[in-house]
Motif scaffolding. Structure first.
Motif, PDB file in Angstrom:
ATOM      1  N   TYR A 163     -51.918 -14.187 -19.037  1.00  0.00           N
ATOM      2  CA  TYR A 163     -51.075 -13.635 -20.098  1.00  0.00           C
ATOM      3  C   TYR A 163     -49.692 -13.372 -19.531  1.00  0.00           C
ATOM      4  O   TYR A 163     -49.465 -13.466 -18.329  1.00  0.00           O
ATOM      5  CB  TYR A 163     -51.686 -12.356 -20.680  1.00  0.00           C
ATOM      6  CG  TYR A 163     -51.471 -11.103 -19.838  1.00  0.00           C
ATOM      7  CD1 TYR A 163     -50.628 -10.088 -20.270  1.00  0.00           C
ATOM      8  CD2 TYR A 163     -52.102 -10.952 -18.600  1.00  0.00           C
ATOM      9  CE1 TYR A 163     -50.441  -8.942 -19.509  1.00  0.00           C
ATOM     10  CE2 TYR A 163     -51.912  -9.818 -17.829  1.00  0.00           C
ATOM     11  CZ  TYR A 163     -51.082  -8.813 -18.290  1.00  0.00           C
ATOM     12  OH  TYR A 163     -50.872  -7.685 -17.534  1.00  0.00           O
ATOM     13  N   ILE A 177     -55.688 -12.344 -26.100  1.00  0.00           N
ATOM     14  CA  ILE A 177     -54.706 -11.270 -25.973  1.00  0.00           C
ATOM     15  C   ILE A 177     -53.480 -11.530 -26.849  1.00  0.00           C
ATOM     16  O   ILE A 177     -52.929 -10.614 -27.465  1.00  0.00           O
ATOM     17  CB  ILE A 177     -54.302 -11.064 -24.489  1.00  0.00           C
ATOM     18  CG1 ILE A 177     -53.463  -9.794 -24.319  1.00  0.00           C
ATOM     19  CG2 ILE A 177     -53.587 -12.292 -23.938  1.00  0.00           C
ATOM     20  CD1 ILE A 177     -54.208  -8.516 -24.646  1.00  0.00           C
ATOM     21  N   PHE A 241     -57.948  -3.218 -25.017  1.00  0.00           N
ATOM     22  CA  PHE A 241     -56.712  -3.980 -25.139  1.00  0.00           C
ATOM     23  C   PHE A 241     -55.993  -3.639 -26.435  1.00  0.00           C
ATOM     24  O   PHE A 241     -54.762  -3.472 -26.455  1.00  0.00           O
ATOM     25  CB  PHE A 241     -57.009  -5.480 -25.088  1.00  0.00           C
ATOM     26  CG  PHE A 241     -57.474  -5.983 -23.758  1.00  0.00           C
ATOM     27  CD1 PHE A 241     -56.686  -5.852 -22.627  1.00  0.00           C
ATOM     28  CD2 PHE A 241     -58.714  -6.595 -23.631  1.00  0.00           C
ATOM     29  CE1 PHE A 241     -57.109  -6.324 -21.396  1.00  0.00           C
ATOM     30  CE2 PHE A 241     -59.155  -7.064 -22.407  1.00  0.00           C
ATOM     31  CZ  PHE A 241     -58.355  -6.927 -21.283  1.00  0.00           C
TER      32      PHE A 241
END
Length: 304
Positions: A163, A177, A241
């Protein structure tokens, strides 16, 4: 030492960041993507034989995130096997002096085994990702086989989910993500419902692309004929997250819905990074909160 380096998949998410770091170090680069060189064609790499390469970074692969692998298993097998066979054949025939650094995948690991390098070829990968996982296993086997018979030098690097800023900006499916960031930003900006796949308790591990590149360059200079996991060594739930992203954008986590009927892949996936920490002690990585905040800011600035 300045080197001649060829990079396949140079315009991808990882490729663009790796290229920047290699350029910063002053290496001489030949950068390939599917528009410049169709790796599915057997002789496509012969056009790049005028240079004697010190390293070849093989990043190219035919895949996407999400449930893409569920709907393209046959194509994934044929296309990726062609790509990898053509690259390895060219390496042996035309560039045997070069060290080949290829990218593996954490989905090659069997979910019922510890995700340590010794188990990369053991057991059976998760069914939904089976074909892609096996093409990456076959790539690793190809590297080992060429090293065994012909003495070629290689590395296989296995990342957890990458990421950071600069992700793909086309219409392909996003890794989890980025999908979380997109949904939560749209919920904040446009009042759209935020519906996440699964119950939110499935776990994932992230490694910032800058950290991965930094480690990759160091490993490629100092090791050969090995496989390395490269990850943070700790996983978090999707809910964890989502909460961090909500804090970054000022969105109420309580408004998030979870759809347990949707595809979620493996329930957990965290690489054992003991070998990496032993070989390169004292690695400092970007904190998860700082990395997500940076990624959210980039995503917001680029897409909104």
């Amino acid at each position: 030492m300045k080197m001649n380096i060829l990079v396949t998949g140079a315009s991808g998410f990882l490729g663009t960041h790796l290229v920047k770091e290699l350029e910063r170090k002053g290496h001489r680069l030949v950068l390939l993507n599917s528009k410049i060189c169709d790796l599915i064609k057997p002789d496509s790499l012969k056009n790049f034989n005028s240079i004697r390469y010190d390293q070849i970074f093989h990043l190219a692969a035919w895949t996407q995130a999400g449930d893409f692998c569920l709907y393209h298993p046959g194509e994934q097998w044929v296309i990726n096997q062609k790509i990898n066979t053509n690259v390895l054949s060219w390496w042996l025939e035309s560039q045997p002096q070069a060290k080949m650094i290829s990218i593996g995948t954490s989905c090659s690991y069997s979910p019922d085994k510890i995700l340590t390098e010794e188990n990369y070829l053991e057991g059976q990968p998760i069914e939904s990702l089976f074909t892609y996982a096996m093409t990456k296993r076959m790539l690793h086997i190809g590297l080992m086989s060429l090293q065994k018979q012909f003495g070629l030098k290689y590395l296989t690097l296995v990342p957890s989910t990458l990421y950071g800023p600069g992700y793909h900006t086309d219409n392909r499916q996003m890794h989890f993500i980025f999908d979380l960031i997109r949904k939560i930003l749209r919920g904040k900006k446009f009042g759209e419902p935020v519906v996440l796949w699964g119950d939110g308790y499935q776990k994932r591990e992230l490694v910032h692309v800058h950290d991965f590149v930094k480690i990759t360059v160091e490993i490629s200079q100092n090791f050969e004929n090995e496989i390395f996991n490269i990850g943070a060594g700790k996983d978090y739930s999707i809910q964890d997250f989502a909460k961090i992203i909500c804090d970054c954008v000022g969105f109420d986590f309580g408004l998030i819905q979870f759809d347990t009927t949707k595809y979620v892949g493996a329930k957990s996936k965290c690489l054992d990074t003991g070998k990496l920490n032993e070989k390169i002690p004292g690695i400092k990585m970007i904190s998860l909160s700082d990395g997500i905040e940076e990624t959210v800011k980039w995503f917001n600035d680029f897409f909104f």
